[in-house]
Design a protein around this motif. Structure first.
Motif, mmCIF file in Angstrom:
data_model
loop_
_atom_site.group_PDB
_atom_site.id
_atom_site.type_symbol
_atom_site.label_atom_id
_atom_site.label_comp_id
_atom_site.label_asym_id
_atom_site.label_seq_id
_atom_site.Cartn_x
_atom_site.Cartn_y
_atom_site.Cartn_z
ATOM 1 N N ILE A 192 27.819 -6.853 43.400
ATOM 2 C CA ILE A 192 26.459 -6.970 43.943
ATOM 3 C C ILE A 192 26.103 -8.448 44.089
ATOM 4 O O ILE A 192 26.212 -9.231 43.140
ATOM 5 N N ASP A 193 25.667 -8.811 45.294
ATOM 6 C CA ASP A 193 25.306 -10.207 45.576
ATOM 7 C C ASP A 193 23.852 -10.520 45.280
ATOM 8 O O ASP A 193 23.498 -11.682 45.058
ATOM 9 N N LEU A 194 22.997 -9.487 45.288
ATOM 10 C CA LEU A 194 21.555 -9.721 45.138
ATOM 11 C C LEU A 194 20.883 -8.450 44.646
ATOM 12 O O LEU A 194 21.212 -7.350 45.091
ATOM 13 N N ILE A 195 19.932 -8.598 43.715
ATOM 14 C CA ILE A 195 19.081 -7.492 43.274
ATOM 15 C C ILE A 195 17.678 -7.733 43.812
ATOM 16 O O ILE A 195 17.082 -8.794 43.578
ATOM 17 N N MET A 237 26.148 -9.008 52.799
ATOM 18 C CA MET A 237 26.006 -8.973 51.342
ATOM 19 C C MET A 237 25.869 -7.529 50.863
ATOM 20 O O MET A 237 25.464 -6.638 51.613
ATOM 21 N N ASN A 238 26.188 -7.312 49.596
ATOM 22 C CA ASN A 238 25.880 -6.066 48.910
ATOM 23 C C ASN A 238 24.586 -6.269 48.128
ATOM 24 O O ASN A 238 24.527 -7.111 47.221
ATOM 25 N N VAL A 239 23.568 -5.516 48.496
ATOM 26 C CA VAL A 239 22.237 -5.708 47.913
ATOM 27 C C VAL A 239 21.822 -4.440 47.181
ATOM 28 O O VAL A 239 21.906 -3.333 47.725
ATOM 29 N N LEU A 240 21.357 -4.605 45.952
ATOM 30 C CA LEU A 240 20.835 -3.504 45.157
ATOM 31 C C LEU A 240 19.315 -3.558 45.196
ATOM 32 O O LEU A 240 18.711 -4.559 44.795
ATOM 33 N N VAL A 241 18.695 -2.489 45.710
ATOM 34 C CA VAL A 241 17.243 -2.421 45.829
ATOM 35 C C VAL A 241 16.698 -1.411 44.832
ATOM 36 O O VAL A 241 17.176 -0.272 44.767
ATOM 37 N N ILE A 242 15.698 -1.816 44.056
ATOM 38 C CA ILE A 242 15.021 -0.931 43.097
ATOM 39 C C ILE A 242 13.613 -0.693 43.612
ATOM 40 O O ILE A 242 12.871 -1.642 43.910
ATOM 41 N N ASP A 243 13.224 0.584 43.718
ATOM 42 C CA ASP A 243 11.935 0.904 44.316
ATOM 43 C C ASP A 243 11.271 2.066 43.580
ATOM 44 O O ASP A 243 11.916 2.812 42.844
ATOM 45 N N GLU A 244 10.003 2.219 43.872
ATOM 46 C CA GLU A 244 9.195 3.272 43.259
ATOM 47 C C GLU A 244 9.593 4.658 43.762
ATOM 48 O O GLU A 244 9.825 5.568 42.978
ATOM 49 N N ASP A 245 9.635 4.822 45.085
ATOM 50 C CA ASP A 245 9.975 6.129 45.633
ATOM 51 C C ASP A 245 10.648 5.985 46.992
ATOM 52 O O ASP A 245 10.815 4.875 47.498
ATOM 53 N N PHE A 246 11.039 7.089 47.571
ATOM 54 C CA PHE A 246 11.762 7.120 48.838
ATOM 55 C C PHE A 246 10.823 6.725 49.975
ATOM 56 O O PHE A 246 9.706 7.228 50.058
ATOM 57 N N PRO A 247 11.259 5.835 50.884
ATOM 58 C CA PRO A 247 10.341 5.320 51.903
ATOM 59 C C PRO A 247 10.259 6.174 53.170
ATOM 60 O O PRO A 247 9.987 5.647 54.251
ATOM 61 N N ILE A 307 23.385 -1.693 51.429
ATOM 62 C CA ILE A 307 22.255 -1.614 50.502
ATOM 63 C C ILE A 307 22.433 -0.406 49.592
ATOM 64 O O ILE A 307 22.602 0.727 50.059
ATOM 65 N N HIS A 308 22.408 -0.649 48.280
ATOM 66 C CA HIS A 308 22.358 0.418 47.279
ATOM 67 C C HIS A 308 20.885 0.593 46.901
ATOM 68 O O HIS A 308 20.260 -0.340 46.375
ATOM 69 N N TYR A 309 20.349 1.778 47.165
ATOM 70 C CA TYR A 309 18.904 2.013 47.046
ATOM 71 C C TYR A 309 18.625 2.960 45.881
ATOM 72 O O TYR A 309 18.956 4.138 45.928
ATOM 73 N N VAL A 310 18.020 2.426 44.817
ATOM 74 C CA VAL A 310 17.706 3.193 43.614
ATOM 75 C C VAL A 310 16.202 3.474 43.606
ATOM 76 O O VAL A 310 15.392 2.547 43.708
#
Length: 400
Positions: free
Chosen positions: A106-109, A1-11, A35-38
């Motif tokens: 995008i398949d999932l946010i 899948m193509n997954v878009l991840v929204i996060d607070e900061d870089f892990p 994974i697209h990591y924002v």
């Protein structure tokens, strides 16, 4: 899948519990997903993760001091949303998310922290979405309220507590799926989400990295590890230094207590180190040496939610852990089998001094603790649970 991840900061670096969890799960899932990591930051590549495409966003957060910060707190009194949500609202992040959606299928946010819901609120119900909760945030605010002595602060904390509870209840049912780190947290969110939409993806540990090293422990050493810019950890250390450690020193004058973790406030550091036998290290390259040296790993938390990765790391290294019940909350660990649970300061101190006096008698508890980690809390096994939740969330919207 193509997954878009929204996060607070870089892990990365993985120097907080949240970063540890995020990195260890996503680094495994990217082997079978793109994974697209924002996130807020400026990094362009996540180490060891070729299938994670980084989309950094610039945002200057107001420092938690000074007139501007207190003006923001005051202004939040007239908002229906808690300050932690308003603080992390980001129009540039919303713009970046929309750009990615326009340019990719995008398949999932995936929203990696509850307050960031505000940045994708308009997409809930349009795209398949999943919320990753690291805590019940309102529970933490409730515990802040219980432990705050200043009446003015207590009144403000009360308002934040109630706003956060209302916010969590509102957003829980808007996602296609919610994942929690513990059964306790899942029980809360299950009351506010449709049946079958909440599951548990527990915290874990790298059992190879955090393994017994065979070194000789220093018999009087006690250690606490954690990010010292997080208020629950600050409260835990203050509580231990003020109410428990003096009782331990009465019986064990040579006992030493090490506080290991990034960004301890200078005022608190100076205050803690006024007590003889207390050392505050600040950030270190590798916490394992301090854990290995310790005769007892302590977790005197009174405030918190979710579950504590620090306990899993100590158990994985086969250390005897003494914790409050809040500290061990959310983990499948039993008192006197995997660790020792004590809430009363005198009983906590007595338990620690008993271990210092006859540590070999507690070696069996340390071994059982590591065995429980190996059976239940490895990242490899836990990542498959999140993978299943991702697929379930994606299917639920497609079938809607």
């Amino acid at each position: 899948m193509n997954v878009l991840v929204i996060d607070e900061d870089f892990p990365h670096p993985t120097n907080t519990g949240k970063r540890l969890r995020t990195y260890n799960l996503l680094s495994r899932l990217q082997a079978s997903h793109t994974i697209h990591y924002v996130f807020h930051g400026n990094q362009v590549e996540l180490p060891g993760c070729p299938n994670i495409r980084c989309h950094p966003i610039d945002k200057a957060f107001t420092p938690k001091r000074g007139l501007r910060f207190y003006a923001e707190l005051l202004g939040n009194l007239v908002s229906s949303k808690p300050y932690i949500v308003s603080r992390h609202y980001s129009e540039p992040m919303m713009g970046k998310v929309n750009d990615i959606l326009h340019e990719n299928e995008i398949d999932l946010i995936h929203c990696e922290w509850t307050p960031y819901t505000e940045n994708i609120r308009s997409l809930l119900g349009v795209y398949p979405t999943i919320l990753s909760t690291h805590n019940v945030e309102s529970q933490i605010w409730g515990r802040y309220f219980e432990n705050e002595g200043n009446l003015l602060k207590k009144a403000y904390i009360y308002l934040q507590w109630k706003k956060m509870a209302a916010y969590e209840k509102d957003v829980a049912g808007r996602y296609d799926h919610v994942v929690c780190v513990s059964d306790n947290d899942a029980e809360f969110f299950s009351r506010h989400a449709p049946a079958g939409r909440v599951s548990v993806v527990p915290n874990g540990v790298d059992e190879v990295y955090f393994s017994p090293r065979g070194g000789k422990q220093k018999q009087g050493n006690l250690v606490f590890t954690g990010s010292m810019d997080w208020r629950p950890n600050q409260d835990a250390v203050s509580y231990f230094v003020e109410e428990i450690f003096p009782l331990i020193r009465e019986r064990n004058p040579e006992a030493q207590f090490y506080v290991v973790g990034r960004y301890p406030p200078e005022g608190l550091k100076a205050q803690w180190e006024q007590t003889e036998g207390v050392t505050v290290t600040g950030i270190v390259d590798d916490v394992r040496g301090y854990i290995e040296d310790a005769a007892v790993y302590i977790v005197p938390l009174r405030i918190g939610g979710g579950s504590r990765l620090k306990i899993l790391e100590a158990l994985s290294m086969e250390k005897v852990v003494v914790s409050t019940r809040v500290g061990a909350e959310g983990l499948a660990l039993e008192d006197h089998i995997h660790l020792l649970l004590r809430d009363d300061p005198a009983l906590f101190a007595s338990c620690v001094t008993d271990i210092l006096a006859s540590g070999k008698e507690y070696a069996g508890i340390a071994r059982e603790g590591r065995q429980q980690v190996l059976e239940t809390y490895t990242w490899d096994s836990i990542s498959t649970v999140l993978d299943a939740a991702w697929h379930k969330a994606a299917r639920s919207r497609r079938g809607a």
